[in-house]
Scaffold this motif. Structure first.
Motif, PDB file in Angstrom:
ATOM      1  N   GLN A 148       0.819  -1.211   0.000  1.00 59.37           N
ATOM      2  CA  GLN A 148       0.000   0.000   0.000  1.00 59.37           C
ATOM      3  C   GLN A 148       0.855   1.264   0.000  1.00 59.37           C
ATOM      4  O   GLN A 148       0.479   2.265  -0.588  1.00 59.37           O
ATOM      5  N   GLU A 149       2.010   1.214   0.642  1.00 59.36           N
ATOM      6  CA  GLU A 149       2.858   2.397   0.755  1.00 59.36           C
ATOM      7  C   GLU A 149       3.647   2.703  -0.513  1.00 59.36           C
ATOM      8  O   GLU A 149       4.214   3.782  -0.630  1.00 59.36           O
ATOM      9  N   ILE A 150       3.708   1.760  -1.453  1.00 59.69           N
ATOM     10  CA  ILE A 150       4.494   2.007  -2.660  1.00 59.69           C
ATOM     11  C   ILE A 150       3.662   2.113  -3.934  1.00 59.69           C
ATOM     12  O   ILE A 150       4.169   2.527  -4.962  1.00 59.69           O
ATOM     13  N   ILE A 151       2.377   1.765  -3.860  1.00 58.06           N
ATOM     14  CA  ILE A 151       1.522   1.897  -5.040  1.00 58.06           C
ATOM     15  C   ILE A 151       1.465   3.369  -5.432  1.00 58.06           C
ATOM     16  O   ILE A 151       1.328   4.246  -4.586  1.00 58.06           O
ATOM     17  N   ASP A 152       1.573   3.621  -6.713  1.00 57.34           N
ATOM     18  CA  ASP A 152       1.511   4.969  -7.272  1.00 57.34           C
ATOM     19  C   ASP A 152       2.676   5.861  -6.838  1.00 57.34           C
ATOM     20  O   ASP A 152       2.567   7.082  -6.877  1.00 57.34           O
ATOM     21  N   ARG A 153       3.785   5.272  -6.463  1.00 51.47           N
ATOM     22  CA  ARG A 153       4.992   6.044  -6.152  1.00 51.47           C
ATOM     23  C   ARG A 153       6.088   5.637  -7.137  1.00 51.47           C
ATOM     24  O   ARG A 153       5.972   4.651  -7.850  1.00 51.47           O
ATOM     25  N   GLU A 154       7.174   6.387  -7.144  1.00 49.49           N
ATOM     26  CA  GLU A 154       8.249   6.129  -8.102  1.00 49.49           C
ATOM     27  C   GLU A 154       8.845   4.730  -7.935  1.00 49.49           C
ATOM     28  O   GLU A 154       9.173   4.062  -8.911  1.00 49.49           O
ATOM     29  N   ALA A 163      -3.221  -8.600  -6.496  1.00 53.03           N
ATOM     30  CA  ALA A 163      -2.802  -7.900  -5.276  1.00 53.03           C
ATOM     31  C   ALA A 163      -3.044  -6.394  -5.346  1.00 53.03           C
ATOM     32  O   ALA A 163      -3.530  -5.793  -4.382  1.00 53.03           O
ATOM     33  N   ILE A 164      -2.742  -5.791  -6.486  1.00 51.99           N
ATOM     34  CA  ILE A 164      -2.919  -4.341  -6.611  1.00 51.99           C
ATOM     35  C   ILE A 164      -4.399  -3.976  -6.479  1.00 51.99           C
ATOM     36  O   ILE A 164      -4.758  -3.048  -5.744  1.00 51.99           O
ATOM     37  N   ASP A 165      -5.255  -4.705  -7.167  1.00 56.33           N
ATOM     38  CA  ASP A 165      -6.698  -4.435  -7.096  1.00 56.33           C
ATOM     39  C   ASP A 165      -7.221  -4.651  -5.678  1.00 56.33           C
ATOM     40  O   ASP A 165      -8.022  -3.847  -5.184  1.00 56.33           O
ATOM     41  N   PHE A 166      -6.790  -5.710  -5.009  1.00 62.99           N
ATOM     42  CA  PHE A 166      -7.216  -5.969  -3.636  1.00 62.99           C
ATOM     43  C   PHE A 166      -6.769  -4.833  -2.709  1.00 62.99           C
ATOM     44  O   PHE A 166      -7.496  -4.452  -1.798  1.00 62.99           O
ATOM     45  N   GLU A 167      -5.560  -4.296  -2.924  1.00 62.29           N
ATOM     46  CA  GLU A 167      -5.070  -3.155  -2.136  1.00 62.29           C
ATOM     47  C   GLU A 167      -5.967  -1.942  -2.337  1.00 62.29           C
ATOM     48  O   GLU A 167      -6.415  -1.328  -1.385  1.00 62.29           O
ATOM     49  N   ARG A 168      -6.199  -1.612  -3.581  1.00 59.87           N
ATOM     50  CA  ARG A 168      -6.964  -0.407  -3.899  1.00 59.87           C
ATOM     51  C   ARG A 168      -8.405  -0.490  -3.421  1.00 59.87           C
ATOM     52  O   ARG A 168      -9.016   0.529  -3.111  1.00 59.87           O
ATOM     53  N   ARG A 169      -8.948  -1.682  -3.361  1.00 55.75           N
ATOM     54  CA  ARG A 169     -10.335  -1.862  -2.902  1.00 55.75           C
ATOM     55  C   ARG A 169     -10.419  -2.148  -1.400  1.00 55.75           C
ATOM     56  O   ARG A 169     -11.485  -2.442  -0.869  1.00 55.75           O
TER      57      ARG A 169
END
Length: 177
Positions: free
Chosen positions: A6-12, A39-45
């Motif tokens: 969660q802390e690195i999604i959408d970061r450099e 995993a990314i979708d589960f994080e975002r939701r």
């Protein structure tokens, strides 16, 4: 080092991590597929939280685990004594809220870099942080009923509880002290 996804999604750093994820290989294709495709979708939701275990020296992805909350529904094979032990109050409850280790995987290419038990200890450290914040008496995981897998989890302090509703996965629990 354990890094919350969660802390690195959408970061450099995310682009670098995506490359490491694309190179991740696991004996269990379901575990590999989850990381790469869900995993990314589960994080975002806000369905679960995935934690990546990164080698500090070369930034390679050694393994990962995913935690979520689940309703553990007891089937008729579970004794009233066990139900009361898990619930903490009643032997008559049909279900309890529990922390679920939904995914746990180690990279097969980098398998020699870290012991599976050490990797699992990192997972349990996070589970204990969850317990400290929200409470809970037990942690659960679901796995295929394969001797080597069950043996590994038993070495980590888990006990067999029951099969899930579909009878596909063995549900194992561990008391949190």
């Amino acid at each position: 080092m354990v890094v919350p996804f969660q802390e690195i999604i959408d970061r450099e750093l995310f682009k670098t991590i995506l490359i490491a994820i694309s190179q991740f290989r696991c004996k269990d294709m379901d575990v590999e597929t989850f990381l790469k495709n869900k995993a990314i979708d589960f994080e975002r939701r806000n369905k679960s939280r995935t934690y990546l275990i990164i080698d500090d020296i070369n930034n390679s992805l050694l393994g990962y685990f995913t935690l979520s909350l689940k309703a553990l529904r007891f089937n008729s094979s579970v004794s009233k004594k066990t139900i009361k032990s898990i619930d903490g109050f009643s032997k008559e409850v049909k279900a309890v809220g529990i922390t679920l280790i939904g995914q746990f995987g180690k990279d097969t290419v980098l398998a020699r870099e870290i012991d599976g038990g050490k990797l699992f200890d990192m997972c349990l450290e996070t589970v204990f942080k969850v317990q400290k914040i929200v409470g809970g008496r037990f942690v659960m995981l679901e796995c295929l009923d394969i001797k080597e897998i069950v043996s590994f989890y038993k070495k980590q302090g888990f006990e067999t509880l029951q099969f899930n509703e579909s009878d596909k996965y063995l549900q194992m629990v561990r008391q949190l002290s």
